[in-house]
Design an enzyme around this catalytic site. Structure first.
Site, mmCIF file in Angstrom:
data_model
loop_
_atom_site.group_PDB
_atom_site.id
_atom_site.type_symbol
_atom_site.label_atom_id
_atom_site.label_comp_id
_atom_site.label_asym_id
_atom_site.label_seq_id
_atom_site.Cartn_x
_atom_site.Cartn_y
_atom_site.Cartn_z
ATOM 1 N N SER A 112 22.757 29.428 62.875
ATOM 2 C CA SER A 112 22.940 30.854 62.580
ATOM 3 C C SER A 112 21.969 31.696 63.413
ATOM 4 O O SER A 112 22.028 31.655 64.639
ATOM 5 C CB SER A 112 22.779 31.069 61.074
ATOM 6 O OG SER A 112 23.267 32.323 60.722
ATOM 7 N N ASP B 254 33.445 29.683 57.062
ATOM 8 C CA ASP B 254 32.100 30.293 57.076
ATOM 9 C C ASP B 254 32.217 31.752 56.661
ATOM 10 O O ASP B 254 32.971 32.524 57.267
ATOM 11 C CB ASP B 254 31.539 30.176 58.506
ATOM 12 C CG ASP B 254 30.092 30.591 58.614
ATOM 13 O OD1 ASP B 254 29.723 31.617 58.022
ATOM 14 O OD2 ASP B 254 29.344 29.895 59.315
ATOM 15 N N HIS C 35 29.061 28.020 55.712
ATOM 16 C CA HIS C 35 27.874 28.309 56.531
ATOM 17 C C HIS C 35 26.654 27.464 56.140
ATOM 18 O O HIS C 35 25.611 27.560 56.766
ATOM 19 C CB HIS C 35 27.525 29.800 56.365
ATOM 20 C CG HIS C 35 26.552 30.325 57.370
ATOM 21 N ND1 HIS C 35 26.819 30.378 58.712
ATOM 22 C CD2 HIS C 35 25.293 30.841 57.234
ATOM 23 C CE1 HIS C 35 25.787 30.898 59.362
ATOM 24 N NE2 HIS C 35 24.846 31.187 58.485
HETATM 25 N N1 LIG Z 1 23.221 35.543 51.439
HETATM 26 C C1 LIG Z 1 22.121 34.752 51.934
HETATM 27 C C2 LIG Z 1 22.040 34.979 53.398
HETATM 28 C C3 LIG Z 1 21.071 34.076 54.053
HETATM 29 C C4 LIG Z 1 21.681 32.773 54.491
HETATM 30 O O1 LIG Z 1 22.849 32.430 54.254
HETATM 31 N N2 LIG Z 1 20.853 32.044 55.153
HETATM 32 C C5 LIG Z 1 21.293 30.810 55.762
HETATM 33 C C6 LIG Z 1 21.019 30.926 57.239
HETATM 34 S S1 LIG Z 1 21.827 32.353 57.916
HETATM 35 C C7 LIG Z 1 20.475 29.667 55.205
HETATM 36 O O2 LIG Z 1 20.301 28.665 55.866
HETATM 37 N N3 LIG Z 1 19.957 29.797 53.972
HETATM 38 C C8 LIG Z 1 19.062 28.841 53.388
HETATM 39 C C9 LIG Z 1 19.672 27.575 52.864
HETATM 40 O O3 LIG Z 1 20.908 27.469 52.722
HETATM 41 O O4 LIG Z 1 18.882 26.641 52.578
HETATM 42 C C10 LIG Z 1 20.834 35.185 51.244
HETATM 43 O O5 LIG Z 1 20.745 36.356 50.852
HETATM 44 O O6 LIG Z 1 19.898 34.372 51.115
#
Ligand SMILES: N[C@@H](CCC(=O)N[C@@H](CS)C(=O)NCC(=O)O)C(=O)O
Length: 279
Positions: free
Chosen positions: A147, A223, A256
């Site tokens: 991402s 995604d 995602h």
């Molecule tokens: N809606 C999410 C957006 C952030 C998100 O999806 N982050 C992804 C990367 S863009 C991620 O890897 N999150 C941490 C995880 O899943 O461990 C939020 O507010 O935390």
């Protein structure tokens, strides 16, 4: 450098550290997985750049990468996605700017320019630190990410082809100058002069005629950020137009999350191993 915790897995060692970063003028966290082979000889290093909100932990806990790094004799390094707890105005107000959202650039706008220098951190300072303190092969590095970190991996590798032997990405933000995440981040960190933004946009770099470097990209078609923020079609189009080598794999049903990453992590580690173990 301060060791925060250490764990044995797949016969290797996963360690979490904090240190005072010179370029960021802030305390930073990183993690390193050393495969079992590193006890007898130095190994190559594969750097992983995470997405919005992540710290150095998400990848190490959720991706399952260590099993394959152990198999291929490759060290893995992950780092926090920004400095934190600096007391900057608005630092913790949103998930897509400030803490957890460094965008792998060198900020040029105050007050961020004093501490948000993730480009220099990832390309220079952290590899220097890793190569000084751990049993790794100096200069034998590759990079991948997810991402925002996919954007970071692609842009930093394309601009530093002498420093990274290969690059790949999961669900990268391909054209941040053309969507809300990137526009918000670049306005805040770099200001309104859009000519400064192009160096941090994969599609723009390929348009500008950057030297060809093969890109491996995996993208889930379920995604939630696909059409608005990731826009793989823009990368496909620019690579086609400029004959830039790209392997884009699109996968029906995958979202995602790190569930997607863990489903294809083995392919990415094998891909990088092919470059990192070349003479
Ligand atoms: N809606 C999410 C957006 C952030 C998100 O999806 N982050 C992804 C990367 S863009 C991620 O890897 N999150 C941490 C995880 O899943 O461990 C939020 O507010 O935390």
């Amino acid at each position: 450098m301060q060791l925060s915790s250490q764990h044995t897995l797949h016969d290797g060692q996963l360690s979490f550290y904090r240190h005072e970063s010179t370029v960021n003028q802030a305390s930073m966290g990183f993690a390193i997985y050393l495969p079992p082979q590193s006890t007898s000889k130095p190994v190559p290093v594969l750097y992983f750049l995470s997405g919005l909100t992540c710290t150095e932990e998400n990848f190490m806990i959720k991706s399952g990468a260590q099993r394959f790094a152990a198999k291929h004799g490759i060290a893995l390094v992950s780092m926090d996605t920004s400095p934190r707890n600096l007391g900057l105005p608005g630092e913790d107000d949103s998930y897509d700017f400030g803490s957890g959202a460094g965008f792998y650039l060198n900020a040029s706008k105050e007050p961020w320019s004093r501490h948000y220098r993730m480009e220099d951190y990832v390309v220079k300072e952290l590899p220097g630190l890793i190569e000084e303190h751990f049993p790794v092969q100096p200069g034998n590095r590759s990079v991948f990410g997810h991402s925002m970190g996919g954007h970071g991996a692609l842009t930093l590798a394309l601009k530093n082809q002498d420093k990274f032997r290969s690059v790949s990405a999961f669900s990268p933000i391909t054209a941040p100058t053309q969507n809300e995440w990137g526009i918000k981040a670049f306005t805040g960190y770099l200001g309104d002069d859009r000519t400064l933004w192009r160096q941090y946009d994969t599609v723009e770099l390929i348009k500008s005629g950057v030297a060809p470097m093969p890109l491996l990209v995996d993208q889930g078609l379920a995604d939630e950020f696909l059409t608005e923020y990731l826009q793989p079609e823009k990368l496909l189009e620019v690579c086609e137009q400029h004959k830039h080598p790209l392997t884009m794999r699109q996968h029906a049903g995958y979202d995602h999350s790190y569930y997607f990453i863990s489903s294809f992590i083995e392919d990415h580690i094998s891909y990088h191993a092919g470059y990192l173990h070349q003479d």
